[in-house]
Write a protein that holds these residues in place. Structure first.
Motif, PDB file in Angstrom:
ATOM      1  N   PHE A  42       0.854  -1.170   0.000  1.00 45.06           N
ATOM      2  CA  PHE A  42       0.000   0.000   0.000  1.00 45.06           C
ATOM      3  C   PHE A  42       0.898   1.230   0.000  1.00 45.06           C
ATOM      4  O   PHE A  42       2.109   1.126  -0.005  1.00 45.06           O
ATOM      5  N   GLY A  43       0.311   2.400   0.087  1.00 46.97           N
ATOM      6  CA  GLY A  43       1.104   3.612   0.188  1.00 46.97           C
ATOM      7  C   GLY A  43       1.489   4.180  -1.155  1.00 46.97           C
ATOM      8  O   GLY A  43       2.523   4.794  -1.312  1.00 46.97           O
ATOM      9  N   ARG A  44       0.637   3.971  -2.131  1.00 44.75           N
ATOM     10  CA  ARG A  44       0.953   4.479  -3.448  1.00 44.75           C
ATOM     11  C   ARG A  44       0.830   5.999  -3.484  1.00 44.75           C
ATOM     12  O   ARG A  44       0.209   6.598  -2.624  1.00 44.75           O
ATOM     13  N   THR A  45       1.396   6.590  -4.484  1.00 42.10           N
ATOM     14  CA  THR A  45       1.264   8.026  -4.682  1.00 42.10           C
ATOM     15  C   THR A  45       0.113   8.282  -5.640  1.00 42.10           C
ATOM     16  O   THR A  45      -0.485   7.339  -6.169  1.00 42.10           O
ATOM     17  N   GLN A  46      -0.174   9.529  -5.900  1.00 39.13           N
ATOM     18  CA  GLN A  46      -1.267   9.871  -6.809  1.00 39.13           C
ATOM     19  C   GLN A  46      -1.028   9.355  -8.225  1.00 39.13           C
ATOM     20  O   GLN A  46      -1.968   9.055  -8.946  1.00 39.13           O
ATOM     21  N   THR A  47       0.222   9.276  -8.620  1.00 33.83           N
ATOM     22  CA  THR A  47       0.531   8.892  -9.996  1.00 33.83           C
ATOM     23  C   THR A  47       0.806   7.409 -10.181  1.00 33.83           C
ATOM     24  O   THR A  47       0.856   6.929 -11.306  1.00 33.83           O
ATOM     25  N   SER A  48       1.012   6.683  -9.103  1.00 32.47           N
ATOM     26  CA  SER A  48       1.339   5.262  -9.240  1.00 32.47           C
ATOM     27  C   SER A  48       0.069   4.418  -9.194  1.00 32.47           C
ATOM     28  O   SER A  48      -0.905   4.772  -8.538  1.00 32.47           O
ATOM     29  N   PRO A  49       0.067   3.291  -9.889  1.00 35.32           N
ATOM     30  CA  PRO A  49      -1.101   2.408  -9.840  1.00 35.32           C
ATOM     31  C   PRO A  49      -1.164   1.715  -8.483  1.00 35.32           C
ATOM     32  O   PRO A  49      -0.162   1.640  -7.768  1.00 35.32           O
ATOM     33  N   PRO A  50      -2.343   1.210  -8.125  1.00 36.17           N
ATOM     34  CA  PRO A  50      -2.448   0.508  -6.843  1.00 36.17           C
ATOM     35  C   PRO A  50      -1.597  -0.756  -6.847  1.00 36.17           C
ATOM     36  O   PRO A  50      -1.426  -1.394  -7.885  1.00 36.17           O
ATOM     37  N   GLY A  51      -1.064  -1.096  -5.685  1.00 34.21           N
ATOM     38  CA  GLY A  51      -0.324  -2.342  -5.537  1.00 34.21           C
ATOM     39  C   GLY A  51      -1.273  -3.522  -5.550  1.00 34.21           C
ATOM     40  O   GLY A  51      -2.497  -3.367  -5.498  1.00 34.21           O
ATOM     41  N   VAL A  52      -0.726  -4.705  -5.614  1.00 40.95           N
ATOM     42  CA  VAL A  52      -1.542  -5.921  -5.694  1.00 40.95           C
ATOM     43  C   VAL A  52      -2.449  -6.047  -4.475  1.00 40.95           C
ATOM     44  O   VAL A  52      -3.658  -6.273  -4.614  1.00 40.95           O
ATOM     45  N   LEU A  53      -1.894  -5.870  -3.278  1.00 38.26           N
ATOM     46  CA  LEU A  53      -2.713  -6.012  -2.079  1.00 38.26           C
ATOM     47  C   LEU A  53      -3.767  -4.912  -1.994  1.00 38.26           C
ATOM     48  O   LEU A  53      -4.897  -5.154  -1.562  1.00 38.26           O
ATOM     49  N   GLU A  54      -3.402  -3.713  -2.403  1.00 41.67           N
ATOM     50  CA  GLU A  54      -4.366  -2.617  -2.403  1.00 41.67           C
ATOM     51  C   GLU A  54      -5.488  -2.897  -3.402  1.00 41.67           C
ATOM     52  O   GLU A  54      -6.663  -2.656  -3.122  1.00 41.67           O
ATOM     53  N   LYS A  55      -5.138  -3.407  -4.570  1.00 45.66           N
ATOM     54  CA  LYS A  55      -6.144  -3.738  -5.581  1.00 45.66           C
ATOM     55  C   LYS A  55      -7.085  -4.829  -5.067  1.00 45.66           C
ATOM     56  O   LYS A  55      -8.301  -4.738  -5.262  1.00 45.66           O
ATOM     57  N   ILE A  56      -6.555  -5.833  -4.399  1.00 44.28           N
ATOM     58  CA  ILE A  56      -7.405  -6.884  -3.817  1.00 44.28           C
ATOM     59  C   ILE A  56      -8.349  -6.271  -2.792  1.00 44.28           C
ATOM     60  O   ILE A  56      -9.542  -6.602  -2.750  1.00 44.28           O
ATOM     61  N   GLY A  57      -7.844  -5.369  -1.962  1.00 45.43           N
ATOM     62  CA  GLY A  57      -8.685  -4.691  -0.975  1.00 45.43           C
ATOM     63  C   GLY A  57      -9.796  -3.888  -1.627  1.00 45.43           C
ATOM     64  O   GLY A  57     -10.943  -3.890  -1.151  1.00 45.43           O
ATOM     65  N   MET A  58      -9.482  -3.210  -2.716  1.00 43.49           N
ATOM     66  CA  MET A  58     -10.492  -2.430  -3.433  1.00 43.49           C
ATOM     67  C   MET A  58     -11.564  -3.351  -4.010  1.00 43.49           C
ATOM     68  O   MET A  58     -12.769  -3.052  -3.944  1.00 43.49           O
ATOM     69  N   GLU A  59     -11.144  -4.475  -4.570  1.00 40.71           N
ATOM     70  CA  GLU A  59     -12.101  -5.429  -5.134  1.00 40.71           C
ATOM     71  C   GLU A  59     -12.977  -6.030  -4.035  1.00 40.71           C
ATOM     72  O   GLU A  59     -14.186  -6.219  -4.225  1.00 40.71           O
TER      73      GLU A  59
END
Length: 74
Positions: A42-59
């Motif tokens: 986690f901890g992405r910036t505004q310009t970076s895509p979400p990380g794998v764990l963050e993307k799973i959390g969003m889903e």
């Protein structure tokens, strides 16, 4: 022009110097590890895509919302 240390180590490793081959491998592994850490965390910036764990959390959040809104009365 000064060569990057990784390029210098690669040149010496390819020339047959075993110590530089090990050093080059360790440096490449560190680069790969850093990229993987960035891809997973986690901890992405505004310009970076979400990380794998963050993307799973969003889903999972979307899935939970859809389940919550299910109409089970019919």
């Amino acid at each position: 022009m000064t060569k990057h240390i990784l390029d210098e180590f690669e040149d010496r490793a390819r020339a047959g110097d075993g110590q530089f081959a090990i050093a080059y491998a360790v440096l490449r592994m560190a680069e790969s590890h850093e990229k993987l850490r960035g891809d997973l965390c986690f901890g992405r910036t505004q310009t970076s895509p979400p990380g794998v764990l963050e993307k799973i959390g969003m889903e999972m959040a979307e899935l939970a919302s859809a389940v919550k809104n299910l109409d089970l009365s019919s």
